[in-house]
Design a protein around this motif. Structure first.
Motif, mmCIF file in Angstrom:
data_model
loop_
_atom_site.group_PDB
_atom_site.id
_atom_site.type_symbol
_atom_site.label_atom_id
_atom_site.label_comp_id
_atom_site.label_asym_id
_atom_site.label_seq_id
_atom_site.Cartn_x
_atom_site.Cartn_y
_atom_site.Cartn_z
ATOM 1 N N PRO A 184 30.842 42.472 42.399
ATOM 2 C CA PRO A 184 31.882 43.314 41.785
ATOM 3 C C PRO A 184 32.582 44.245 42.774
ATOM 4 O O PRO A 184 32.015 44.653 43.790
ATOM 5 N N LYS A 185 33.817 44.596 42.445
ATOM 6 C CA LYS A 185 34.610 45.506 43.283
ATOM 7 C C LYS A 185 33.966 46.881 43.396
ATOM 8 O O LYS A 185 34.239 47.616 44.345
ATOM 9 N N THR A 186 33.145 47.225 42.422
ATOM 10 C CA THR A 186 32.539 48.559 42.412
ATOM 11 C C THR A 186 31.579 48.770 43.581
ATOM 12 O O THR A 186 31.277 49.908 43.938
ATOM 13 N N LEU A 187 31.087 47.670 44.171
ATOM 14 C CA LEU A 187 30.178 47.782 45.316
ATOM 15 C C LEU A 187 30.973 47.881 46.614
ATOM 16 O O LEU A 187 32.031 47.259 46.762
ATOM 17 N N THR A 188 30.452 48.630 47.561
ATOM 18 C CA THR A 188 31.107 48.757 48.864
ATOM 19 C C THR A 188 30.793 47.516 49.708
ATOM 20 O O THR A 188 29.907 46.725 49.377
ATOM 21 N N LYS A 245 27.420 45.070 49.585
ATOM 22 C CA LYS A 245 27.496 43.611 49.429
ATOM 23 C C LYS A 245 26.757 42.901 50.562
ATOM 24 O O LYS A 245 26.048 41.910 50.342
ATOM 25 N N GLN A 263 37.326 38.649 36.075
ATOM 26 C CA GLN A 263 36.617 39.669 36.843
ATOM 27 C C GLN A 263 36.529 39.231 38.301
ATOM 28 O O GLN A 263 35.549 38.641 38.725
#
Length: 587
Positions: free
Chosen positions: A111-115, A119, A328
Motif C-alpha cells: 500500500p501507498k501508506t507504507l514508506t 516496503k 487500490q
C-alpha cells in the motif's frame, strides 16, 4: 472460501450445435483459514481452470454458473489485493537478483501508506521467511544464465505473492519439476503458512505419499466432474466404501489418479463395474461414470450442506465479478514509471553491454573506419564513397533497434500478464517505462560506435556536425525501435514478427534511393514512410550542405521535413504498439 455448483464452458470451433465444451461440471467445495486444499486429477481434468476461476484469473462469462464467495462476499477488484496467485511457470526476470526481484514487487504492490524503507524491509522479511537469505544477491538465472536452483526459483515466485500478506494463496502445481525432497520442503512451507492463518489452495499432479498426507482437504477431478471432496485423510476410506481399493501397497495419490484415469489394474472394484468393463465397454468412461454417480449419491449432498452460502439467491445463480469503485494501486503513476524504468535498465543492461554486443558494435566500427580511412569529401569520388558509408550507418542503426525491439512484448507477455493480473501497475506506466528504459543504453552504444567511425573515416571535423550526426543516428534508432515495438505488439509472435520486420526493413532500404536512384513511381512513395530515407537525407545535409546541393540524386534541403517525419514515426509507431497492448486480454 466457498464455491458451489461451479460450471465453466468454452466455445470451440467444430463442436456440436451448441458450440460449447464443458470444462467444469458443477464443482462444489470450501476451504477455511488454516487449511491446505489440494486439487488432484489427470491432465485435462479441469483443475487449473478451477484454480484460475477461484483466484479471479479467468474472465467470467454469463454461460458459466455457480457461486464463489470469500467470507460471504463475491469477487471484486478490491479483493484482488488480498489474493496471491502463483502460476505454474516461474515467470521471473533473469538478470535481477532475489533481493531486487522482491524489492521491486514490494514497492509496486504494498500500500501507498507504507514508506519506501518499510516496503524494502518487508521484502527482506520475506527473504528470511522463505530461507532465501544465502542467495539473496544471486541472479535468478535461466537455462543460459547460471542462477538459482528450481526450488529457490519457486520460493521466489511464492515470495512475490506472499509479500502482500494475502489472506488466501493459490498455487498452480508448485512442486512441478522438483525432486521429492525439495517438493516436500515447498509443501511444508505452505502448511506452515496455513497454520499462520492463511487459506492455501493448490493444484498438484502426482504427489508422493509424504506430500499427500500434508493436505487437509482434497478435491479429486475427472473430466471436469467431482470424484471426491472432503478431508484428504478420509479419501481412502471413502473409496473403499464404494468398493474400490488397491490390491497392492500403493501411494494413495497414485491410487486416486489411477481411478480418475479409469485405470483399474491392481485395483479391486465392485463386480458389477468389472462386468461392465469386461463386456467391451471403454474402461475409462465406465469407471468415470461409476465414480461420479457414487460421489453424487453418497457424498455430494452431505458436503454441500456443510457449505453455507450467505449471498442472496439471485446473486448466487451466476459467478459475479464486481468492480471496486477505485483500484487500490500500491504506487502512484509516476512512482510506477520510476520503479519500472529502473527495473528495466537493471534487467537489460546485461544484454546491451554483453561482450557480444560490444564486440559487434566495435568490430563493425573498426572495419568501417578502415575501409573509409581518412576519406576526403572535397574529392567528388571520395564524397560518393562517404555517402555510401553514411547509408551503411543508416541501415546498421535501423536494423539493430528494429530486431531488438520486435522481441520486447512477445518475450515479456507472460510477465505482463502475471503482473497486470495482480494489479501491480497501470499499462501506460509500464509501456512508457519499457519503451524509454532502452534509450540511455542505445545512446551509449551509438556514441561508442560513432567515436570510432567518425574520426577514422575523416567525416566533417566540426563539433556541430559531430553532435548533429549523433542526434540524427539516435533519432533513427528510436524511430526504428518504434517500428519494432509496433510489429511485436500487433503480432505477439516472435517468428511472424521477425518475418514481417525483415520484409518491411528491406522494402524501406530499397525504396531509400541509394541502390536505385530512379525508383519506380508505384514504389517511390514508400520512401516517405522509411526512417532509412529520412535519416540518410539528414546525414547528407550534416556532412555536405557546405559542398553541394545534391548527392546521389538526393536534394539537400532544410531538413525540417525529415526531422518532423522521424518524430512522427517515433510517436506514431509507439502509439500503435500501445493500442495493440490495450486490446490484449489482460486480467
Amino acid at each position: 472460501m466457498q464455491f458451489t455448483d461451479v460450471t465453466y464452458k468454452v466455445v470451440l470451433k467444430g463442436m456440436t450445435s451448441s458450440g460449447k465444451k464443458d470444462i467444469l461440471n458443477g464443482i462444489s467445495g470450501s476451504v477455511n483459514p488454516g487449511e491446505v486444499l489440494a486439487m488432484m486429477g489427470p491432465s485435462g481434468s479441469g483443475k487449473t481452470t478451477l484454480l484460475k476461476l477461484l483466484g479471479g484469473r479467468l474472465n467470467h462469462h454469463p454461460t458459466n454458473g455457480g457461486s464463489i464467495t470469500y467470507n460471504d462476499k463475491i469477487y471484486s477488484k478490491f479483493l484482488k489485493s488480498r489474493i496471491g496467485f502463483v502460476t505454474q511457470d516461474d515467470v521471473l526476470f533473469t538478470h535481477l537478483t532475489v533481493k531486487e526481484t522482491l524489492t521491486y514487487t514490494a514497492r509496486l504492490r504494498l500500500p501507498k501508506t507504507l514508506t519506501k524503507e518499510q516496503k524494502e524491509k518487508r521484502a527482506l522479511d520475506v527473504i528470511y521467511e522463505l530461507g532465501l537469505e544465502r542467495c539473496q544477491n544471486t541472479m535468478i538465472g535461466d537455462s543460459f544464465v547460471p542462477g538459482l536452483s528450481g526450488g529457490e526459483r519457486k520460493r521466489v515466485c511464492i515470495g512475490n505473492e506472499i509479500i502482500i500478506n494475502p489472506s488466501i494463496l493459490f498455487l498452480d502445481e508448485p512442486t512441478s519439476g522438483l525432486d521429492s525432497t525439495t517438493a516436500l520442503k515447498i509443501v511444508q512451507m505452505l502448511q506452515d503458512m496455513a497454520k499462520a492463518g492463511k487459506t492455501v489452495v493448490t493444484t498438484i499432479h502426482q504427489p508422493s505419499s509424504r506430500l499427500f498426507h500434508k493436505f487437509d482437504k482434497l478435491i479429486l477431478l475427472g473430466k471436469g466432474s467431482s470424484l471426491y471432496f472432503g478431508k484428504a485423510s478420509e479419501s481412502m476410506n471413502y473409496f473403499q466404501s464404494i468398493g474400490c481399493s488397491p490390491l497392492i501397497s500403493m501411494n494413495p495419490a497414485e491410487f486416486l489418479l489411477d481411478l480418475a484415469n479409469g485405470n483399474i489394474n491392481d485395483v479391486s472394484v465392485p463386480s458389477e463395474l468389472k462386468d461392465k468393463v469386461q463386456t467391451g465397454n471403454e474402461a475409462s468412461a465406465v469407471v468415470h461414470e461409476y465414480l461420479v454417480e457414487a460421489f453424487e449419491s453418497r457424498l455430494a449432498e452431505t458436503e454441500k450442506k456443510k457449505i453455507i452460502v450467505s449471498v442472496p439467491q439471485d446473486e448466487a445463480l451466476k459467478i459475479k465479478v464486481c468492480s471496486s469503485p477505485k483500484r487500490q494501486w500500491g504506487a502512484s503513476w509516476d512512482e510506477q514509471f520510476s520503479i519500472l524504468f529502473c527495473r528495466g535498465i537493471k534487467e537489460r543492461k546485461h544484454d546491451y553491454f554483453s561482450w557480444l554486443r560490444i564486440t559487434q558494435v566495435l568490430s563493425t566500427a573498426i572495419i568501417l573506419g578502415s575501409l573509409w580511412w581518412q576519406s576526403d569529401a572535397e574529392n567528388p569520388k571520395d564524397l560518393q564513397d562517404q555517402a555510401g558509408l553514411l547509408f551503411f550507418i543508416t541501415v546498421f542503426w535501423g536494423l539493430i533497434p528494429v530486431f531488438t525491439a520486435i522481441f520486447t512484448f512477445p518475450q515479456e507477455r507472460a510477465m505482463l500478464n502475471k503482473e497486470r493480473a495482480a494489479d501491480m501497475y497501470r499499462l501506460s506506466a509500464y509501456f512508457l517505462a519499457r519503451t524509454t528504459s532502452d534509450l540511455p543504453l542505445d545512446l551509449i552504444l551509438s556514441v561508442l560506435f560513432l567515436l570510432v567511425v567518425y574520426f577514422m573515416a575523416g567525416l566533417r571535423l566540426s563539433a556541430a556536425s559531430f553532435f548533429l550526426t549523433i542526434l540524427t543516428v539516435f533519432l533513427c534508432i528510436i524511430a526504428a525501435q518504434g517500428l519494432g515495438l509496433a510489429i511485436g505488439a500487433v503480432l505477439m509472435d516472435s517468428k511472424s514478427a521477425t518475418t514481417l520486420g525483415s520484409v518491411t526493413v528491406m522494402i524501406f532500404m530499397l525504396a531509400g534511393g541509394f541502390f536505385v536512384q530512379k525508383v519506380p513511381i508505384f514504389i517511390s512513395w514508400i520512401r516517405y514512410m522509411s526512417f532509412n530515407y529520412h535519416t540518410y537525407k539528414l546525414l547528407l545535409k550534416v556532412q555536405y550542405e557546405h559542398l553541394t546541393p545534391i548527392v546521389n540524386g538526393i536534394k539537400i534541403d532544410s531538413g525540417l521535413t525529415e526531422v518532423a517525419a522521424l518524430i512522427a514515426m517515433v510517436f506514431g509507431y509507439r502509439f500503435l504498439a500501445y493500442l495493440s497492448l490495450r486490446r490484449m486480454k489482460l486480467q
